[in-house]
Design a protein around this motif. Structure first.
Motif, mmCIF file in Angstrom:
data_model
loop_
_atom_site.group_PDB
_atom_site.id
_atom_site.type_symbol
_atom_site.label_atom_id
_atom_site.label_comp_id
_atom_site.label_asym_id
_atom_site.label_seq_id
_atom_site.Cartn_x
_atom_site.Cartn_y
_atom_site.Cartn_z
ATOM 1 N N GLU A 179 10.105 -7.097 -5.470
ATOM 2 C CA GLU A 179 9.848 -7.456 -4.080
ATOM 3 C C GLU A 179 8.517 -6.862 -3.661
ATOM 4 N N PRO A 180 7.573 -7.702 -3.226
ATOM 5 C CA PRO A 180 6.297 -7.154 -2.754
ATOM 6 C C PRO A 180 6.517 -6.367 -1.472
ATOM 7 N N ASP A 181 5.918 -5.194 -1.393
ATOM 8 C CA ASP A 181 6.100 -4.306 -0.246
ATOM 9 C C ASP A 181 4.976 -4.520 0.761
ATOM 10 N N PHE A 182 5.243 -5.364 1.755
ATOM 11 C CA PHE A 182 4.290 -5.627 2.829
ATOM 12 C C PHE A 182 4.592 -4.787 4.067
ATOM 13 N N ALA A 195 -1.155 -1.400 -5.936
ATOM 14 C CA ALA A 195 -2.363 -2.222 -5.855
ATOM 15 C C ALA A 195 -2.293 -3.150 -4.645
ATOM 16 N N LEU A 196 -1.109 -3.694 -4.370
ATOM 17 C CA LEU A 196 -0.927 -4.557 -3.202
ATOM 18 C C LEU A 196 -1.254 -3.785 -1.920
ATOM 19 N N ALA A 197 -0.757 -2.579 -1.793
ATOM 20 C CA ALA A 197 -1.048 -1.754 -0.609
ATOM 21 C C ALA A 197 -2.544 -1.500 -0.487
ATOM 22 N N THR A 198 -3.192 -1.229 -1.599
ATOM 23 C CA THR A 198 -4.637 -0.983 -1.597
ATOM 24 C C THR A 198 -5.388 -2.212 -1.108
ATOM 25 N N GLU A 199 -5.014 -3.373 -1.623
ATOM 26 C CA GLU A 199 -5.686 -4.609 -1.210
ATOM 27 C C GLU A 199 -5.469 -4.872 0.280
ATOM 28 N N LEU A 200 -4.266 -4.620 0.784
ATOM 29 C CA LEU A 200 -3.996 -4.851 2.208
ATOM 30 C C LEU A 200 -4.815 -3.914 3.090
ATOM 31 N N ILE A 201 -4.934 -2.661 2.699
ATOM 32 C CA ILE A 201 -5.771 -1.718 3.447
ATOM 33 C C ILE A 201 -7.224 -2.180 3.429
ATOM 34 N N CYS A 202 -7.668 -2.678 2.279
ATOM 35 C CA CYS A 202 -9.054 -3.160 2.174
ATOM 36 C C CYS A 202 -9.281 -4.380 3.066
ATOM 37 N N VAL A 203 -8.299 -5.273 3.141
ATOM 38 C CA VAL A 203 -8.398 -6.430 4.042
ATOM 39 C C VAL A 203 -8.593 -5.939 5.478
ATOM 40 N N LEU A 204 -7.759 -5.010 5.892
ATOM 41 C CA LEU A 204 -7.830 -4.508 7.265
ATOM 42 C C LEU A 204 -9.154 -3.810 7.557
ATOM 43 N N ARG A 205 -9.613 -2.989 6.618
ATOM 44 C CA ARG A 205 -10.870 -2.266 6.812
ATOM 45 C C ARG A 205 -12.047 -3.243 6.876
ATOM 46 N N ASP A 218 8.106 0.250 -13.833
ATOM 47 C CA ASP A 218 6.824 0.958 -13.717
ATOM 48 C C ASP A 218 5.704 -0.004 -13.346
ATOM 49 N N ILE A 219 5.710 -1.182 -13.958
ATOM 50 C CA ILE A 219 4.679 -2.183 -13.664
ATOM 51 C C ILE A 219 4.812 -2.653 -12.221
ATOM 52 N N LEU A 220 6.036 -2.857 -11.762
ATOM 53 C CA LEU A 220 6.244 -3.255 -10.366
ATOM 54 C C LEU A 220 5.712 -2.193 -9.404
ATOM 55 N N LYS A 221 5.929 -0.936 -9.719
ATOM 56 C CA LYS A 221 5.430 0.145 -8.866
ATOM 57 C C LYS A 221 3.897 0.140 -8.844
ATOM 58 N N LEU A 222 3.280 -0.037 -10.006
ATOM 59 C CA LEU A 222 1.818 -0.107 -10.067
ATOM 60 C C LEU A 222 1.301 -1.290 -9.245
ATOM 61 N N LEU A 223 1.955 -2.433 -9.388
ATOM 62 C CA LEU A 223 1.524 -3.628 -8.663
ATOM 63 C C LEU A 223 1.688 -3.460 -7.155
ATOM 64 N N ASN A 224 2.766 -2.828 -6.714
ATOM 65 C CA ASN A 224 2.948 -2.599 -5.279
ATOM 66 C C ASN A 224 1.914 -1.612 -4.741
ATOM 67 N N LEU A 239 -1.165 -10.565 -6.447
ATOM 68 C CA LEU A 239 -0.324 -9.430 -6.837
ATOM 69 C C LEU A 239 1.111 -9.635 -6.363
ATOM 70 N N ALA A 240 1.272 -10.093 -5.117
ATOM 71 C CA ALA A 240 2.614 -10.333 -4.581
ATOM 72 C C ALA A 240 3.338 -11.401 -5.402
ATOM 73 N N GLN A 241 2.623 -12.441 -5.763
ATOM 74 C CA GLN A 241 3.220 -13.498 -6.573
ATOM 75 C C GLN A 241 3.686 -12.953 -7.927
ATOM 76 N N ARG A 242 2.875 -12.097 -8.540
ATOM 77 C CA ARG A 242 3.256 -11.522 -9.839
ATOM 78 C C ARG A 242 4.464 -10.606 -9.687
ATOM 79 N N ILE A 243 4.519 -9.844 -8.611
ATOM 80 C CA ILE A 243 5.664 -8.966 -8.363
ATOM 81 C C ILE A 243 6.940 -9.797 -8.306
ATOM 82 N N VAL A 244 6.892 -10.907 -7.600
ATOM 83 C CA VAL A 244 8.058 -11.781 -7.494
ATOM 84 C C VAL A 244 8.405 -12.376 -8.864
ATOM 85 N N GLN A 245 7.395 -12.788 -9.625
ATOM 86 C CA GLN A 245 7.643 -13.338 -10.967
ATOM 87 C C GLN A 245 8.365 -12.339 -11.853
ATOM 88 N N LEU A 246 8.082 -11.063 -11.639
ATOM 89 C CA LEU A 246 8.712 -10.018 -12.445
ATOM 90 C C LEU A 246 10.067 -9.590 -11.887
#
Length: 178
Positions: free
Chosen positions: A99-102, A45-55, A37-43, A89-96
């Motif tokens: 796989e970070p979903d890029f 958040a990762l998607a949100t951050e990536l969209i924000c970078v692009l915007r 569940d935590i991995l899903k939440l983190l992924n 976030l990606a680093q934490r996903i890997v620690q857990l």
């Protein structure tokens, strides 16, 4: 008469369990059923951050108007901060052990924030303010959900939340200038 408080003691069974499954690294059995569940939440958040970078990067390059040079530079500063959040976030996903979903396919659907192609400076600021407010609410909810299930992730989320709140306050101030 008040009862005497119980002594603080470590969970010996948990300590014994930590001696097994060494290939899991820092992820001990205490993470239990919450890790997925935590991995899903983190992924998410990762998607949100990536969209924000692009915007933010698009807005950096597209901003025009009297106040645009200084605000455009701030859009780039925010884009870089969001990229830093994504990396953490990606680093934490890997620690857990996840796989970070890029994968760009479906990225907007996994994100909590929207991407837009507005060209008006005030609309850009408003769009980013909305996204930051969504991020603030998302991180607040995630912190509540994670609670004491994963204190390292909770601290990471709290740190990112502080940045997002700062971004939202800056954008609110820019709305008056644009």
């Amino acid at each position: 008469m008040a009862e005497a408080p119980t002594a603080l003691r470590l969970d010996e069974a948990g300590l014994r369990a930590a001696r097994s499954d060494l290939d899991e690294g820092a992820v001990t059995p205490a993470y239990g059923p919450w890790r997925d569940d935590i991995l899903k939440l983190l992924n998410g958040a990762l998607a949100t951050e990536l969209i924000c970078v692009l915007r933010y990067r698009r807005h950096h390059f597209m901003a025009t108007g009297l106040e645009s040079p200084s605000i455009a530079e701030e859009f780039l500063v925010h884009a870089n901060a969001e990229l830093g959040h994504a990396d953490r976030l990606a680093q934490r996903i890997v620690q857990l052990g996840g796989e970070p979903d890029f994968n760009p396919v479906g990225l907007p659907g996994r994100s909590h924030a929207d991407y837009d192609e507005v060209n008006d400076l005030k609309a850009m600021i408003k769009s980013n303010l909305i996204a930051e407010r969504v991020a603030v609410e998302t991180y607040r909810q995630m912190i509540g959900l994670v609670g004491d299930k994963d204190s390292t992730t909770r601290r990471l989320l709290e740190d990112i939340l502080a940045d997002e709140e700062e971004h939202a306050d800056e954008l609110k101030d820019w709305m008056a200038r644009a």
